[in-house]
Motif scaffolding. Structure first.
Motif, PDB file in Angstrom:
ATOM      1  N   LEU A  11      31.497  68.757  27.142  1.00 25.22           N
ATOM      2  CA  LEU A  11      31.549  70.103  26.565  1.00 25.22           C
ATOM      3  C   LEU A  11      32.274  69.996  25.231  1.00 25.22           C
ATOM      4  CD1 LEU A  11      31.293  73.236  26.720  1.00 25.22           C
ATOM      5  CD2 LEU A  11      33.536  73.227  27.840  1.00 25.22           C
ATOM      6  N   ALA A  12      31.604  70.406  24.157  1.00 23.06           N
ATOM      7  CA  ALA A  12      32.178  70.337  22.817  1.00 23.06           C
ATOM      8  C   ALA A  12      32.545  71.738  22.348  1.00 23.06           C
ATOM      9  CB  ALA A  12      31.202  69.687  21.837  1.00 23.06           C
ATOM     10  N   LEU A  13      33.758  71.898  21.860  1.00 18.13           N
ATOM     11  CA  LEU A  13      34.245  73.174  21.335  1.00 18.13           C
ATOM     12  C   LEU A  13      34.539  73.029  19.857  1.00 18.13           C
ATOM     13  CD1 LEU A  13      36.849  74.012  24.126  1.00 18.13           C
ATOM     14  CD2 LEU A  13      34.455  74.698  24.054  1.00 18.13           C
ATOM     15  N   GLU A  14      34.254  74.087  19.105  1.00 18.53           N
ATOM     16  CA  GLU A  14      34.600  74.117  17.679  1.00 18.53           C
ATOM     17  C   GLU A  14      34.992  75.538  17.301  1.00 18.53           C
ATOM     18  OE1 GLU A  14      31.720  73.990  14.239  1.00 18.53           O
ATOM     19  OE2 GLU A  14      32.637  72.007  13.984  1.00 18.53           O
ATOM     20  N   ILE A  15      36.178  75.674  16.717  1.00 21.46           N
ATOM     21  CA  ILE A  15      36.662  76.970  16.239  1.00 21.46           C
ATOM     22  C   ILE A  15      36.980  76.809  14.760  1.00 21.46           C
ATOM     23  CG2 ILE A  15      38.378  78.781  16.504  1.00 21.46           C
ATOM     24  CD1 ILE A  15      37.908  76.265  19.303  1.00 21.46           C
ATOM     25  N   THR A  16      36.300  77.572  13.905  1.00 19.96           N
ATOM     26  CA  THR A  16      36.475  77.455  12.452  1.00 19.96           C
ATOM     27  C   THR A  16      36.739  78.829  11.858  1.00 19.96           C
ATOM     28  OG1 THR A  16      34.095  77.689  12.046  1.00 19.96           O
ATOM     29  CG2 THR A  16      34.947  75.453  12.317  1.00 19.96           C
ATOM     30  N   ASP A  17      37.433  78.801  10.698  1.00 18.54           N
ATOM     31  CA  ASP A  17      37.656  80.034   9.941  1.00 18.54           C
ATOM     32  C   ASP A  17      37.661  79.692   8.460  1.00 18.54           C
ATOM     33  OD1 ASP A  17      40.690  79.156  10.909  1.00 18.54           O
ATOM     34  OD2 ASP A  17      40.602  79.841   8.826  1.00 18.54           O
ATOM     35  N   ASP A  18      37.614  80.716   7.637  1.00 18.41           N
ATOM     36  CA  ASP A  18      37.614  80.557   6.184  1.00 18.41           C
ATOM     37  C   ASP A  18      38.923  81.041   5.579  1.00 18.41           C
ATOM     38  OD1 ASP A  18      34.245  81.708   6.322  1.00 18.41           O
ATOM     39  OD2 ASP A  18      34.941  79.648   6.236  1.00 18.41           O
ATOM     40  N   GLY A  19      40.003  80.928   6.329  1.00 15.85           N
ATOM     41  CA  GLY A  19      41.284  81.472   5.892  1.00 15.85           C
ATOM     42  C   GLY A  19      42.061  80.541   4.989  1.00 15.85           C
ATOM     43  N   LEU A  20      43.393  80.586   5.153  1.00 15.65           N
ATOM     44  CA  LEU A  20      44.284  79.853   4.267  1.00 15.65           C
ATOM     45  C   LEU A  20      44.356  78.370   4.590  1.00 15.65           C
ATOM     46  CD1 LEU A  20      47.208  82.450   4.161  1.00 15.65           C
ATOM     47  CD2 LEU A  20      45.316  82.181   2.553  1.00 15.65           C
ATOM     48  N   GLY A  21      43.851  77.954   5.750  1.00 16.01           N
ATOM     49  CA  GLY A  21      43.866  76.533   6.099  1.00 16.01           C
ATOM     50  C   GLY A  21      45.233  76.002   6.417  1.00 16.01           C
ATOM     51  N   ARG A  22      46.122  76.879   6.953  1.00 16.64           N
ATOM     52  CA  ARG A  22      47.478  76.416   7.277  1.00 16.64           C
ATOM     53  C   ARG A  22      47.465  75.553   8.522  1.00 16.64           C
ATOM     54  NH1 ARG A  22      50.709  82.133   6.434  1.00 16.64           N
ATOM     55  NH2 ARG A  22      50.457  82.254   4.183  1.00 16.64           N
ATOM     56  N   GLY A  23      48.402  74.600   8.546  1.00 15.16           N
ATOM     57  CA  GLY A  23      48.464  73.687   9.677  1.00 15.16           C
ATOM     58  C   GLY A  23      47.813  72.368   9.336  1.00 15.16           C
ATOM     59  N   SER A  24      48.013  71.372  10.153  1.00 12.00           N
ATOM     60  CA  SER A  24      47.429  70.055   9.940  1.00 12.00           C
ATOM     61  C   SER A  24      47.320  69.348  11.258  1.00 12.00           C
ATOM     62  CB  SER A  24      48.305  69.232   8.958  1.00 12.00           C
ATOM     63  OG  SER A  24      49.546  68.938   9.558  1.00 12.00           O
ATOM     64  N   SER A  25      46.675  68.215  11.225  1.00 11.96           N
ATOM     65  CA  SER A  25      46.527  67.438  12.459  1.00 11.96           C
ATOM     66  C   SER A  25      47.845  66.920  12.973  1.00 11.96           C
ATOM     67  CB  SER A  25      45.566  66.261  12.194  1.00 11.96           C
ATOM     68  OG  SER A  25      46.074  65.461  11.145  1.00 11.96           O
ATOM     69  N   SER A  26      48.885  66.887  12.129  1.00 10.93           N
ATOM     70  CA  SER A  26      50.214  66.439  12.551  1.00 10.93           C
ATOM     71  C   SER A  26      51.161  67.594  12.799  1.00 10.93           C
ATOM     72  CB  SER A  26      50.807  65.508  11.482  1.00 10.93           C
ATOM     73  OG  SER A  26      50.920  66.194  10.251  1.00 10.93           O
ATOM     74  N   ASP A  27      50.649  68.798  12.879  1.00  9.94           N
ATOM     75  CA  ASP A  27      51.463  69.989  13.106  1.00  9.94           C
ATOM     76  C   ASP A  27      52.236  69.828  14.400  1.00  9.94           C
ATOM     77  OD1 ASP A  27      52.583  72.463  13.236  1.00  9.94           O
ATOM     78  OD2 ASP A  27      50.724  73.566  12.877  1.00  9.94           O
ATOM     79  N   THR A  28      53.538  70.202  14.359  1.00  9.40           N
ATOM     80  CA  THR A  28      54.385  70.056  15.541  1.00  9.40           C
ATOM     81  C   THR A  28      54.561  71.367  16.275  1.00  9.40           C
ATOM     82  OG1 THR A  28      56.334  70.430  14.168  1.00  9.40           O
ATOM     83  CG2 THR A  28      55.659  68.140  14.525  1.00  9.40           C
ATOM     84  N   GLY A  29      53.793  72.389  15.933  1.00 14.90           N
ATOM     85  CA  GLY A  29      53.886  73.676  16.619  1.00 14.90           C
ATOM     86  C   GLY A  29      53.428  73.566  18.055  1.00 14.90           C
ATOM     87  N   PHE A  30      53.927  74.483  18.906  1.00 21.55           N
ATOM     88  CA  PHE A  30      53.587  74.423  20.327  1.00 21.55           C
ATOM     89  C   PHE A  30      52.113  74.694  20.562  1.00 21.55           C
ATOM     90  CE2 PHE A  30      57.644  73.623  21.991  1.00 21.55           C
ATOM     91  CZ  PHE A  30      58.589  74.328  21.267  1.00 21.55           C
ATOM     92  N   GLY A  31      51.465  75.488  19.688  1.00 26.82           N
ATOM     93  CA  GLY A  31      50.056  75.807  19.898  1.00 26.82           C
ATOM     94  C   GLY A  31      49.179  74.588  19.863  1.00 26.82           C
ATOM     95  N   LEU A  32      49.205  73.851  18.750  1.00 26.13           N
ATOM     96  CA  LEU A  32      48.380  72.651  18.628  1.00 26.13           C
ATOM     97  C   LEU A  32      48.813  71.577  19.619  1.00 26.13           C
ATOM     98  CD1 LEU A  32      47.942  72.320  14.749  1.00 26.13           C
ATOM     99  CD2 LEU A  32      46.380  73.307  16.422  1.00 26.13           C
ATOM    100  N   ALA A  33      50.124  71.450  19.836  1.00 24.77           N
ATOM    101  CA  ALA A  33      50.604  70.435  20.785  1.00 24.77           C
ATOM    102  C   ALA A  33      50.108  70.737  22.191  1.00 24.77           C
ATOM    103  CB  ALA A  33      52.131  70.379  20.755  1.00 24.77           C
ATOM    104  N   GLY A  34      50.146  72.019  22.573  1.00 25.93           N
ATOM    105  CA  GLY A  34      49.657  72.380  23.903  1.00 25.93           C
ATOM    106  C   GLY A  34      48.177  72.110  24.063  1.00 25.93           C
ATOM    107  N   MET A  35      47.372  72.423  23.029  1.00 21.63           N
ATOM    108  CA  MET A  35      45.936  72.142  23.102  1.00 21.63           C
ATOM    109  C   MET A  35      45.683  70.638  23.190  1.00 21.63           C
ATOM    110  SD  MET A  35      44.130  74.931  20.571  1.00 21.63           S
ATOM    111  CE  MET A  35      45.271  74.815  19.205  1.00 21.63           C
ATOM    112  N   ARG A  36      46.418  69.884  22.398  1.00 20.45           N
ATOM    113  CA  ARG A  36      46.236  68.428  22.414  1.00 20.45           C
ATOM    114  C   ARG A  36      46.579  67.844  23.789  1.00 20.45           C
ATOM    115  NH1 ARG A  36      48.764  67.724  18.237  1.00 20.45           N
ATOM    116  NH2 ARG A  36      47.048  67.518  16.764  1.00 20.45           N
ATOM    117  N   GLU A  37      47.625  68.390  24.416  1.00 22.04           N
ATOM    118  CA  GLU A  37      48.008  67.905  25.746  1.00 22.04           C
ATOM    119  C   GLU A  37      46.952  68.265  26.797  1.00 22.04           C
ATOM    120  OE1 GLU A  37      52.815  68.349  24.926  1.00 22.04           O
ATOM    121  OE2 GLU A  37      51.779  69.670  26.336  1.00 22.04           O
TER     122      GLU A  37
END
Length: 376
Positions: free
Chosen positions: A318-344
């Motif tokens: 199952l492949a998921l993709e969520i995209t937007d045309d916004g400010l592009g804040r964040g990165s693949s090394s972001d230490t926020g709980f949101g991205l970390a939780g998804m990665r886990e």
């Protein structure tokens, strides 16, 4: 709007059917070359003001005001007509509805101040002044600004409620996961500790018994890991009757979540590819939480009004993709709980996860979750 107001003004200079005389006598320069130049110049300023509304709202408002003043010069009237100020009112509503309050107040001061200055200049020159008509224009201008300000406050309130709801949902999810992990892991670790202690005591005298105990430890560890991977969905289902808001979620709730977010001001477009089918509870829940967290990040940080969610049901994943045309804040090394939780979550399912700004602007979150052979 500008073209309609100009056409209306021109019509008032003619004697229309049923009238004894024109509603407004035209000035001498209205049909001369200089009047046409003023008309073209004011039209160009109104069009440019409309183009700059998103990027430079105050300059756009000033251009629409100047367009109204320049057009009024060719009419020979005692005040700025309501028709000529319609474009300014529309621009003022847009600024009040979509920009900070300070910017909106400055735009209102510019619009009303121009009306006051126009009357004052005519009074200083002892010219005829249509004070009552200008008061009506000023009153309508303020009303339009209040409507735009009310729309802005409603949107801000809806966004605040959406953010608070998302925060409560995240907090409740973390508390539930912590409780479920404690219930299962504490039991499993207790058994593992007992078996390991027994193995250490009989390792020398009874090696076969020690091996049996160690195999029990291995088996219990595997079962514990399997339970952690599935995030204890079975316990969620058992507790669903106690708290409906914490009932197990899944991809079937994506459309409802998209509708709620769209109603709050950020449009969520959901697209499904491939043949949708029933997924294991752990994959179904994790996929939904990844989408939910990504959309929440768009609402809170992207500064855009829309995002796209794609669910691709492939043969083996199952492949998921969520995209937007916004400010592009964040990165693949972001230490926020949101991205970390998804990665886990994705790591527990042995999948692949990426989150990074898009080269063309905005942000993209992707996840690939392998499907068990039975689902394939």
């Amino acid at each position: 709007m500008w073209c309609a107001s100009v056409l209306f003004t021109l019509l008032t200079t003619f004697r229309l059917p049923g009238e004894m005389m024109p509603a407004q006598w035209p000035a001498a320069q209205l049909y001369r070359w200089d009047g046409l130049v003023f008309l073209l110049l004011s039209t160009a300023m109104a069009i440019q003001g409309g183009r700059l509304l998103h990027r430079r709202p105050l300059l756009a408002t000033a251009l629409t005001i100047l367009a109204a003043v320049f057009e009024t010069i060719t009419l020979g009237v005692a005040g700025l007509p309501m028709a000529q100020y319609l474009a300014t009112m529309v621009a003022l509503y847009f600024v009040a509805a979509t920009h900070p309050r300070r910017t909106a107040l400055i735009a209102l001061a510019m619009a009303v101040g121009t009306l006051i200055a126009y009357i004052a200049i005519r009074m200083l020159h002892n010219w005829i002044v249509s004070t009552s008509a200008e008061l009506a224009v000023a009153l309508v201008t303020v009303i339009v600004w209040l409507l735009g300000s009310s729309a802005h406050q409603s949107r801000v309130h809806a966004e605040r409620l959406s953010a608070e709801h998302a925060d409560r949902a995240v907090t409740a999810e973390r508390l539930r996961i912590a409780r479920e992990m404690h219930d299962t892991v504490a039991h499993s670790i207790g058994i593992i500790a007992l078996q390991a202690g027994a193995a250490s005591r009989v390792a020398t005298a009874h090696p076969e018994a020690a091996m049996t105990a160690m195999r029990a430890v291995e088996n219990e560890g595997r079962q514990t890991l399997a339970g952690l991977r599935r995030m204890l969905v079975a316990l969620r289902a058992a507790d669903a009757g106690q708290d409906p808001e914490l009932a197990p979620a899944g991809l079937a709730d994506v459309d409802r979540m998209a509708a709620t977010t769209t109603a709050a001001g950020v449009r969520v477009e959901v697209r499904r590819l491939g043949e949708a089918r029933r997924l294991p509870p752990d994959i179904d829940l994790s996929a939904f939480r990844i989408i939910q967290e990504s959309v929440t990040n768009v609402v809170r940080h992207a500064g855009t009004r829309a995002c796209r969610v794609t669910l691709d049901y492939r043969d083996d994943e199952l492949a998921l993709e969520i995209t937007d045309d916004g400010l592009g804040r964040g990165s693949s090394s972001d230490t926020g709980f949101g991205l970390a939780g998804m990665r886990e979550r994705v790591a527990l399912l042995h999948g692949e996860f990426t989150a990074a700004p898009r080269p063309e602007g905005g942000f993209r979150v992707t996840a690939r979750l392998p499907l068990p052979v039975a689902v394939r």
